[in-house]
Design a protein around this motif. Sequence first.
Motif, PDB file in Angstrom:
ATOM      1  N   GLU A   1      31.438  48.879  40.444  1.00  0.00           N
ATOM      2  CA  GLU A   1      30.838  47.815  41.262  1.00  0.00           C
ATOM      3  C   GLU A   1      31.393  47.835  42.678  1.00  0.00           C
ATOM      4  O   GLU A   1      30.670  47.570  43.649  1.00  0.00           O
ATOM      5  N   ALA A   2      32.674  48.167  42.795  1.00  0.00           N
ATOM      6  CA  ALA A   2      33.306  48.152  44.115  1.00  0.00           C
ATOM      7  C   ALA A   2      32.798  49.279  45.005  1.00  0.00           C
ATOM      8  O   ALA A   2      32.636  49.100  46.212  1.00  0.00           O
ATOM      9  N   PHE A   3      32.535  50.464  44.405  1.00  0.00           N
ATOM     10  CA  PHE A   3      32.191  51.621  45.223  1.00  0.00           C
ATOM     11  C   PHE A   3      30.684  51.895  45.272  1.00  0.00           C
ATOM     12  O   PHE A   3      30.200  52.486  46.232  1.00  0.00           O
ATOM     13  N   THR A   4      29.952  51.493  44.250  1.00  0.00           N
ATOM     14  CA  THR A   4      28.498  51.638  44.262  1.00  0.00           C
ATOM     15  C   THR A   4      27.893  50.311  43.852  1.00  0.00           C
ATOM     16  O   THR A   4      27.480  50.126  42.697  1.00  0.00           O
TER      17      THR A   4
ATOM     18  N   VAL B   1      42.132  50.542  44.284  1.00  0.00           N
ATOM     19  CA  VAL B   1      40.795  50.249  44.805  1.00  0.00           C
ATOM     20  C   VAL B   1      40.862  49.891  46.284  1.00  0.00           C
ATOM     21  O   VAL B   1      40.044  50.360  47.098  1.00  0.00           O
ATOM     22  N   LEU B   2      41.841  49.083  46.660  1.00  0.00           N
ATOM     23  CA  LEU B   2      41.992  48.699  48.067  1.00  0.00           C
ATOM     24  C   LEU B   2      42.245  49.916  48.939  1.00  0.00           C
ATOM     25  O   LEU B   2      41.711  50.014  50.052  1.00  0.00           O
ATOM     26  N   GLU B   3      43.066  50.847  48.434  1.00  0.00           N
ATOM     27  CA  GLU B   3      43.372  52.034  49.226  1.00  0.00           C
ATOM     28  C   GLU B   3      42.135  52.896  49.440  1.00  0.00           C
ATOM     29  O   GLU B   3      41.905  53.404  50.539  1.00  0.00           O
ATOM     30  N   PHE B   4      41.309  53.049  48.416  1.00  0.00           N
ATOM     31  CA  PHE B   4      40.088  53.845  48.555  1.00  0.00           C
ATOM     32  C   PHE B   4      39.038  53.107  49.391  1.00  0.00           C
ATOM     33  O   PHE B   4      38.283  53.731  50.138  1.00  0.00           O
ATOM     34  N   TYR B   5      39.015  51.785  49.248  1.00  0.00           N
ATOM     35  CA  TYR B   5      38.008  51.004  49.968  1.00  0.00           C
ATOM     36  C   TYR B   5      38.305  50.958  51.467  1.00  0.00           C
ATOM     37  O   TYR B   5      37.395  50.996  52.284  1.00  0.00           O
ATOM     38  N   SER B   6      39.588  50.886  51.803  1.00  0.00           N
ATOM     39  CA  SER B   6      39.983  50.829  53.209  1.00  0.00           C
ATOM     40  C   SER B   6      41.235  51.667  53.403  1.00  0.00           C
ATOM     41  O   SER B   6      42.353  51.141  53.394  1.00  0.00           O
TER      42      SER B   6
END
Length: 477
Positions: free
Chosen positions: A345-348, A296-301
């Motif tokens: 929740e993290a991406f949308t 998730v961290l890699e996709f988020y940033s």
Amino acid sequence: MRSTWRIAFALALAGGVAILADTGGETSGAEVRVVELEGAIGPASADYFIRALERADEDGIELLVLRLDTPGGLDKSMRDMIKAILASPVPVATYVAPNGSRAASAGTYIMYASHIAAMAPATNIGSSTPVNIGGEGSPLPIPTAPQPPADEPETTQGEESNGQDAEDGEPSEKPPSGSAMDRKVVNDAVAYIKGLAELRGRNADWAEATVREAANLTATEALEMNVIDLVAADLTELLEAVDGRTVNAGGVDVTIVSSNARVEFIVPDWRYELLGILTDPNVALILLMIGFYGIVLEFYSPGIGIGAVTGVICLLLGAFALQMLPINYAGLALIIVGIALLATEAFTPSFGVFGVGGVIAFVVGAIILMDTDLPAYQLSKPVIAAVAVVSVGIMVFVLGAAVRARRARSATGRESMVGGRAEVVEDFEGRGRVRAFGEVWQAEGADGVAFKKDTRVTITGFDGLTVRVEENQSERN
């Protein structure tokens, strides 16, 4: 001179023969290896024992001693060890030691499967009821055949067949209790341990009792009832007692030569330690969550890939651990659903709807994940709570970041220019040109307002490629 050398050579040869003869009186040339297992039997201990048994076969070892102290373990791991013992051409002596140790539950089955079963004083054996259906340590509510009065002789097994009373042939008044699945599991366990008892010539009746009634015996009682072969105070006494015994190992009769044998203790290697750590359910759960949050961290940033690499490795290790453990697939499905909701929740961002649902699904799934009541393979409630709190914290962080992003003004594009300052390039009224952010733009001002060269104006919006401007209040004052 030549005769002197001959005398010296003869003396040296005689001395060598004497040394060899003296050494031969101390050791038989045989080698015995000792594997020590302490604690719950699981995938790591089963793998460790099976590999040690295979190496003993390759090296031609005379006897493998399994020094055991266990409260029980996983059924699959126990059966893997028993299969290895039954197929092994190397005799296995399972020795419950040191004093105060026990061979409970899965340990009892392993004792029955071993070529030689021995116990140290002040040890015990038994309590073999499957705990995953009988509760933690409680016997199943499945009664055995009626017992005769104390002043009457016991009836044989054939006289009690079909659950009937031996005296009058009438059916027992106590019908089997428990669910059909409970009876199926316990009957399977009874048949399994009785088969081992018949193979090794040990007490099959008590084997059934330890499964149905969780019966226990001390070392002395076990020897008297033909549950074990001998009681030995230490390893040396055990090796002397089994020396010269003939057992059937791998379908071949083998005579054990263990007196004065060289004893080698097997030291656990890195693989055993690693498997022991990975197959801890708490570690497996933490690895899964680290893997999820790393990705998730890699996709988020997106960055240099540390999050993705760490996440993939942890996810694979966690999945490897789970496939070796007895898991409830409904619990695993809930955990996956919870992770999916948290990722959503993290991406949308849905302002907490998906996040709260994900945390609830994850916690419920983690609680019911392990399909066993063995304490050693239960997820710790504090660990579940800690992971849930961390998940909530990350969810709140992501939600807060989303709210701040919505309220913040754009930092790029034309929208970021609104409210910014521009410089008038030439005098104009109505339409003209201004310089903003290093570029010259066509500008349009309010009717009747004159803009002087080199004065500052404020950008209020866009009309196609034309910026709308108004007088800067500070310039006006």
